[in-house]
Structure formats: structure tokens, C-alpha cells
Design a protein around this motif. Sequence first.
Motif, PDB file in Angstrom:
ATOM      1  N   ASN A 281       0.857  -1.185   0.000  1.00  0.00           N
ATOM      2  CA  ASN A 281       0.000   0.000   0.000  1.00  0.00           C
ATOM      3  C   ASN A 281       0.894   1.236   0.000  1.00  0.00           C
ATOM      4  N   PRO A 282       1.105   1.896  -1.161  1.00  0.00           N
ATOM      5  CA  PRO A 282       1.988   3.063  -1.201  1.00  0.00           C
ATOM      6  C   PRO A 282       1.597   4.170  -0.240  1.00  0.00           C
ATOM      7  N   LEU A 283       0.296   4.291   0.088  1.00  0.00           N
ATOM      8  CA  LEU A 283      -0.120   5.348   1.008  1.00  0.00           C
ATOM      9  C   LEU A 283       0.348   5.098   2.437  1.00  0.00           C
ATOM     10  N   ALA A 284       0.828   3.859   2.702  1.00  0.00           N
ATOM     11  CA  ALA A 284       1.382   3.596   4.030  1.00  0.00           C
ATOM     12  C   ALA A 284       2.666   4.378   4.264  1.00  0.00           C
ATOM     13  N   ALA A 285       3.258   4.928   3.185  1.00  0.00           N
ATOM     14  CA  ALA A 285       4.455   5.747   3.335  1.00  0.00           C
ATOM     15  C   ALA A 285       4.131   7.171   3.772  1.00  0.00           C
ATOM     16  N   SER A 286       2.843   7.488   3.905  1.00  0.00           N
ATOM     17  CA  SER A 286       2.477   8.845   4.280  1.00  0.00           C
ATOM     18  C   SER A 286       2.919   9.138   5.707  1.00  0.00           C
ATOM     19  N   SER A 287       3.220  10.414   5.955  1.00  0.00           N
ATOM     20  CA  SER A 287       3.621  10.809   7.303  1.00  0.00           C
ATOM     21  C   SER A 287       2.421  10.919   8.222  1.00  0.00           C
ATOM     22  N   GLY A 288       1.230  10.835   7.661  1.00  0.00           N
ATOM     23  CA  GLY A 288       0.027  10.878   8.472  1.00  0.00           C
ATOM     24  C   GLY A 288      -1.186  11.079   7.601  1.00  0.00           C
ATOM     25  N   GLY A 289      -2.347  10.869   8.183  1.00  0.00           N
ATOM     26  CA  GLY A 289      -3.572  11.068   7.440  1.00  0.00           C
ATOM     27  C   GLY A 289      -4.703  11.412   8.386  1.00  0.00           C
ATOM     28  N   GLU A 290      -5.718  12.035   7.831  1.00  0.00           N
ATOM     29  CA  GLU A 290      -6.897  12.404   8.611  1.00  0.00           C
ATOM     30  C   GLU A 290      -8.149  11.970   7.865  1.00  0.00           C
ATOM     31  N   ILE A 291      -9.173  11.618   8.617  1.00  0.00           N
ATOM     32  CA  ILE A 291     -10.472  11.331   8.033  1.00  0.00           C
ATOM     33  C   ILE A 291     -11.489  12.290   8.641  1.00  0.00           C
ATOM     34  N   TYR A 292     -12.305  12.885   7.777  1.00  0.00           N
ATOM     35  CA  TYR A 292     -13.317  13.854   8.177  1.00  0.00           C
ATOM     36  C   TYR A 292     -14.689  13.298   7.834  1.00  0.00           C
ATOM     37  N   ALA A 293     -15.690  13.652   8.618  1.00  0.00           N
ATOM     38  CA  ALA A 293     -17.082  13.332   8.292  1.00  0.00           C
ATOM     39  C   ALA A 293     -17.870  14.630   8.229  1.00  0.00           C
ATOM     40  N   LEU A 294     -18.644  14.793   7.153  1.00  0.00           N
ATOM     41  CA  LEU A 294     -19.417  16.016   6.982  1.00  0.00           C
ATOM     42  C   LEU A 294     -20.683  15.717   6.200  1.00  0.00           C
ATOM     43  N   PRO A 295     -21.795  16.344   6.534  1.00  0.00           N
ATOM     44  CA  PRO A 295     -23.022  16.160   5.768  1.00  0.00           C
ATOM     45  C   PRO A 295     -22.864  16.721   4.356  1.00  0.00           C
ATOM     46  N   ALA A 296     -23.367  15.999   3.370  1.00  0.00           N
ATOM     47  CA  ALA A 296     -23.278  16.474   1.996  1.00  0.00           C
ATOM     48  C   ALA A 296     -24.058  17.776   1.801  1.00  0.00           C
ATOM     49  N   SER A 297     -25.081  17.978   2.605  1.00  0.00           N
ATOM     50  CA  SER A 297     -25.931  19.150   2.430  1.00  0.00           C
ATOM     51  C   SER A 297     -25.276  20.445   2.896  1.00  0.00           C
ATOM     52  N   THR A 298     -24.385  20.359   3.893  1.00  0.00           N
ATOM     53  CA  THR A 298     -23.808  21.579   4.460  1.00  0.00           C
ATOM     54  C   THR A 298     -22.293  21.658   4.349  1.00  0.00           C
ATOM     55  N   GLY A 299     -21.599  20.513   4.316  1.00  0.00           N
ATOM     56  CA  GLY A 299     -20.146  20.514   4.292  1.00  0.00           C
ATOM     57  C   GLY A 299     -19.516  20.871   5.619  1.00  0.00           C
ATOM     58  N   ARG A 300     -20.315  20.982   6.669  1.00  0.00           N
ATOM     59  CA  ARG A 300     -19.774  21.331   7.990  1.00  0.00           C
ATOM     60  C   ARG A 300     -19.182  20.085   8.647  1.00  0.00           C
ATOM     61  N   VAL A 301     -17.931  20.159   9.065  1.00  0.00           N
ATOM     62  CA  VAL A 301     -17.230  19.002   9.631  1.00  0.00           C
ATOM     63  C   VAL A 301     -17.846  18.625  10.969  1.00  0.00           C
ATOM     64  N   LEU A 302     -18.301  17.373  11.083  1.00  0.00           N
ATOM     65  CA  LEU A 302     -18.859  16.867  12.335  1.00  0.00           C
ATOM     66  C   LEU A 302     -17.773  16.312  13.240  1.00  0.00           C
ATOM     67  N   TRP A 303     -16.812  15.629  12.634  1.00  0.00           N
ATOM     68  CA  TRP A 303     -15.687  15.113  13.397  1.00  0.00           C
ATOM     69  C   TRP A 303     -14.536  14.801  12.466  1.00  0.00           C
ATOM     70  N   LYS A 304     -13.341  14.673  13.054  1.00  0.00           N
ATOM     71  CA  LYS A 304     -12.197  14.213  12.288  1.00  0.00           C
ATOM     72  C   LYS A 304     -11.302  13.384  13.190  1.00  0.00           C
ATOM     73  N   ARG A 305     -10.606  12.450  12.574  1.00  0.00           N
ATOM     74  CA  ARG A 305      -9.663  11.582  13.284  1.00  0.00           C
ATOM     75  C   ARG A 305      -8.334  11.603  12.547  1.00  0.00           C
ATOM     76  N   ALA A 306      -7.248  11.607  13.286  1.00  0.00           N
ATOM     77  CA  ALA A 306      -5.909  11.558  12.703  1.00  0.00           C
ATOM     78  C   ALA A 306      -5.287  10.190  12.960  1.00  0.00           C
ATOM     79  N   PHE A 307      -4.595   9.665  11.950  1.00  0.00           N
ATOM     80  CA  PHE A 307      -3.910   8.385  12.069  1.00  0.00           C
ATOM     81  C   PHE A 307      -2.493   8.533  11.531  1.00  0.00           C
TER      82      PHE A 307
END
Length: 394
Positions: A205-231
Amino acid sequence: MEWPVEFAGALPIFVDGWLIGTGDDENGVVWLRDAETGRLLWSRSVGPVSSYPDLAVSAGRVFAAVWLSSAGGEASELHALCAADGRPLWRRPLPGDHVVEIKLVGETLVVATLTSAYGVSARTGGVRWRIGVAARFMATVGDILIATRSSGPSGVIGLDPETGRVLWELPLPETSSVEFTADQDLVQVRAYAFPDDHDSEGLANPLAASSGGEIYALPASTGRVLWKRAFAGMGSAAFSAQGMVYLAAEGRLVALDVGTGKTVWSRSLPSPDLSPDFRLNDGVLLVNVNGQDRDGKYPIWGLAPRSGAEKWALRLSQGVYEIALAPSGMAFMVTISQSAKLIAVDTNDGGEIWSRPVNKDSQILLGRDLVYLGDGMRQSIDAFRMRDGVALSD
């Protein structure tokens, strides 16, 4: 029966008992065949072109986007054809621009080019709107079109497909790669960052070489971030379904609650650089681990979606190139090797229903009662009965 049949470019589309595909890269041929017999019903040239047509189908119409070879690849055209007989309905030139992706949303054909996005009337071919945003990987969530930016600062945007108005934007300027998935109204965005001297050579998995990543969740209707997690590292694939998000992160298979981002369960992977593929069928989360375990086997897991408990596991001697799910509780897999096989599996217990040898790197397309395999190297597609794997060309 006329199987196998020729095709070129992307795998054909199955719609309402028909196969719609492309052939002849110079003349830009679009064709329609009976999905049961393979019989050719019509073909139509939209060329001369310098690329295979990109297709979309809806309400008795076939839409094709091409680059024109007569303009040195510096212009594109959109074509609408009647699905019944292939006759032209309209043509729309797009001078000085390259079409890279089309997406039909209601009666609007959204066209992404290298520099812009257009909204074109599916009925008339008239341009409804144009914006200077280079969009990619377009998907619809309800009435909103979601896409990533392919030029300028990285990010994800939500568009009104009827007007082209940008409803919201999630800018991610410090990231190197952005991907997203969606489940009902919630969009999950994954952003990866790489150090300047990163080296992904040899990684599953080439993306395993990344120095880090984040995942965000947001409603499609508003785009307002409900939460995010860093890995510390994330896999290149994620899957959202029934209130859960599944992904690989930090050497584990992780299931997150889509509403809160909290970890519901996790499970270790055989290697930290793996990026599994996910499918959900009849209450079973199907996980293609995409790598070897300590015994050199390639695991396919059938897990309980809410708990991660293992219902069954396959340990194959070959890796799996592609998986497709049928509504009948069957999974079809093509293995990776010169001696590749098409395997039909019962997703309830992991039992093999049938298998047969096929050409290497074949792509799967599912019809009503048939599974089709497209061989890009030989530019041919064959049809097999789902219930027993018998080829209609036999």
C-alpha cells in the motif's frame, strides 16, 4: 450466441438487459448488444477521436465524451445517442478543453475537464453553466454533487448540479492526496500527507508511506465538519455502510461510528502496509486483505459488520484482483496469476460454489443472471452463468 465479443477502452455498462460499450479507438465507436446473447443491435462512430469514449446512460439515451484527433487532442465533444437505434440526438463541441469525466445527475450531464466543470442539458446539449473548477472523482449524495479538486489547493467541494453553484468547500491545502466515500448524507474524506523524501517502493500500500492522514465526516448538504480523526497511516480504500466506516489504519482494520468517529472495533492486519478492499453483502462484511499472512496465503475475511467477529475466512494460494457482489448472496473473485481463476463464493459461509480458469487480469461485470469477464489485453468480453460458471461461448 455470439460470445465472446470485442470491446475496447473501459468495461461495458450493463443497463436493463443491454450491454453498452466502445470499440475502435480511432473512430470512437459506441455499440449496444443484447446482454444475453451478445448480438450486436447497433454501432455508431462519434470519431475520429484520440481517446476511447467515456459513457453514461439514462432514460433511453447514451452519452459519449471524446477527445478529437482532428484537433490534436486539444478539443472535446459530447454526443447523445438514442439507445434504441443509436441515432444521434445532439452533439456539443467543447473547443480547447479535454473531457476527463462525465456524470449524469438527473437531467444534467456534469462534465469535468482539465480546467473547468460544465453542466450540460441531457435533453438538448445546451450548456447550462460553467465554472473554473477542475473536478475529479464525481459522485452524487442526494441532490449534491461531491468532487475533489484536481488543480490548485487540494480539497473537496459540494456542487448544485442544476446551477453549478459551489455550496461548500473543505480546503485541505497541506495534503498530498484526497479521497472520499459516502453513506447516505454523510461524506467521509480521507486526506494524506507525504514527506518530501518519502519512498513507497516495495510497499503493498503506497499510502502507508504517508507521514500521516486524517479522516473527516461532513453532511453532503452543508459541508460542515462533524468530526475528524488523525492516524499515523491510512490505507488507500475505505468503505461506508449502515452507519459505519471501515478502513485500514496503523496496521489494523478499523471500524468507526459514522456519527461520532469513535472506534467501534479493530482487528490486526498481517502486515502494516496493507490496504484491504471492503464489500457488504447480506449482513457480511467481506474483506479482501490484499496481502499474504505468515503462511504465505491470501486471506479473504467474512466479518460481522457491527462487531468485527469472524464468520468465516478463506485462505487462497493466489491474491484476488477483483471482487463483485451479486444480490443473491454470491461473491465473484478473479485471482492474480498466469493461472487465474474466477471463483464464486457463498458470502453466508465462505464456501466455494464453483471456479473455472480465466485469463489473467480479467475485469468483472455483473448482469441479471450472468457474470461477464472483460479481458483488456485481448479486448474481448465473455459471459458465464452465475449459478454454475458455464461459459455461454462453450
